[in-house]
Scaffold this active site. Sequence first.
Site, PDB file in Angstrom:
ATOM      1  N   ASN A  63      25.574  66.413  75.868  1.00  0.00           N
ATOM      2  CA  ASN A  63      27.269  67.558  75.486  1.00  0.00           C
ATOM      3  C   ASN A  63      28.254  67.305  77.023  1.00  0.00           C
ATOM      4  O   ASN A  63      28.282  67.250  77.723  1.00  0.00           O
ATOM      5  CB  ASN A  63      26.982  68.888  74.908  1.00  0.00           C
ATOM      6  N   CYS A  72      21.019  62.737  68.758  1.00  0.00           N
ATOM      7  CA  CYS A  72      22.563  62.593  68.156  1.00  0.00           C
ATOM      8  C   CYS A  72      22.409  61.332  67.221  1.00  0.00           C
ATOM      9  O   CYS A  72      22.594  60.407  67.544  1.00  0.00           O
ATOM     10  CB  CYS A  72      23.688  61.726  69.878  1.00  0.00           C
ATOM     11  N   HIS A 149      18.899  73.076  63.533  1.00  0.00           N
ATOM     12  CA  HIS A 149      20.139  73.396  62.692  1.00  0.00           C
ATOM     13  C   HIS A 149      20.172  74.411  61.434  1.00  0.00           C
ATOM     14  O   HIS A 149      18.799  74.450  61.257  1.00  0.00           O
ATOM     15  CB  HIS A 149      20.623  71.845  61.666  1.00  0.00           C
ATOM     16  N   GLU A 198      29.142  71.318  66.541  1.00  0.00           N
ATOM     17  CA  GLU A 198      27.683  70.870  67.617  1.00  0.00           C
ATOM     18  C   GLU A 198      27.403  72.543  69.003  1.00  0.00           C
ATOM     19  O   GLU A 198      28.207  72.075  69.134  1.00  0.00           O
ATOM     20  CB  GLU A 198      27.991  69.346  67.748  1.00  0.00           C
ATOM     21  N   CYS A 207      29.215  64.767  62.511  1.00  0.00           N
ATOM     22  CA  CYS A 207      27.639  64.952  62.515  1.00  0.00           C
ATOM     23  C   CYS A 207      26.476  64.293  62.214  1.00  0.00           C
ATOM     24  O   CYS A 207      25.788  64.877  61.665  1.00  0.00           O
ATOM     25  CB  CYS A 207      27.375  66.331  63.746  1.00  0.00           C
ATOM     26  N   THR A 209      23.631  64.006  62.951  1.00  0.00           N
ATOM     27  CA  THR A 209      21.832  64.564  62.578  1.00  0.00           C
ATOM     28  C   THR A 209      22.324  66.511  61.718  1.00  0.00           C
ATOM     29  O   THR A 209      21.312  66.326  61.179  1.00  0.00           O
ATOM     30  CB  THR A 209      21.293  65.410  63.953  1.00  0.00           C
ATOM     31  N   GLY A 210      23.370  66.641  62.120  1.00  0.00           N
ATOM     32  CA  GLY A 210      23.882  67.314  60.795  1.00  0.00           C
ATOM     33  C   GLY A 210      23.591  67.570  59.720  1.00  0.00           C
ATOM     34  O   GLY A 210      23.624  67.212  58.345  1.00  0.00           O
TER      35      GLY A 210
END
Length: 266
Positions: A63, A72, A149, A198, A207, A209-210
């Site tokens: 990051n 990611c 998350h 993030e 994002c 994965t979000g």
Amino acid sequence: MTRFSKMHGLGNDFVVIDAREAAVAISAARAQAIADRHAGVGCDQLILIEPSAVADVKMRIFNADGSEVEACGNATRCIPLFLGRNARIETAAGLLDARLTDDGASVDMGTPRFEWEAIPLAYAMDTLTMPVGWEDLPAPAAVNVGNPHVIFFVDDLDAVDTARLGALIEVDPLFPARVNVNFAQQVGDRHLRLIVWERGAGLTRACGTGACATAVAAIRRGLMRGPVTVTLPGGDLAIDWAPGGHIRMTGPATHVFDGEIDLDRL
């Protein structure tokens, strides 16, 4: 000099370094320096591609704050574009299968996890409707899709102070590994708007994965069925999942330019 490629997925941008032939030493401080948008190349995440004994390549993710993380989704879509072919990718979150499409890639993101200790949370609780809250935010859901998350479903996304609340929740003691914070609004039967704070990067244009975690949480709550269109500030992702199955994420990936950087000067 070390060669790199600048890439992005829906504006979530990366510096990608190929370390398959020659190892590249990356420390937290060096990752921070590369990610710096004023004195470095500038990116949300630094991606290091290394050789793998179990897949086509190994992907490491750093990051902007220098922390190394497990997954990611937007960067994963960039890897087959970088390689010029479909690829099986080793990550800290597991093996991912990424296949080229006309404008990006489609990725099998594996199976989500919902156990409180897999998120991880500091103590046991229901992760579908968590009995906790921050200010006026409703009880969230929590999902691990390779990284942690927490997801809040709100009536008016534009009324939420996402930057302030995201920074606050990311480091809450409830999340011992910190957490990615998702703010979502349902705008259709299979359509969500999403803004993500993030972990280690702050607000980003997108994002992956979000988007996966949020679509999964919406399906688990019975709000919709897949496939789900997730609209982020940078554009749309298509997320498909059925309970018990793998998550499939499809969306754009873009190669912006190539360059060289003297890592010894950072």
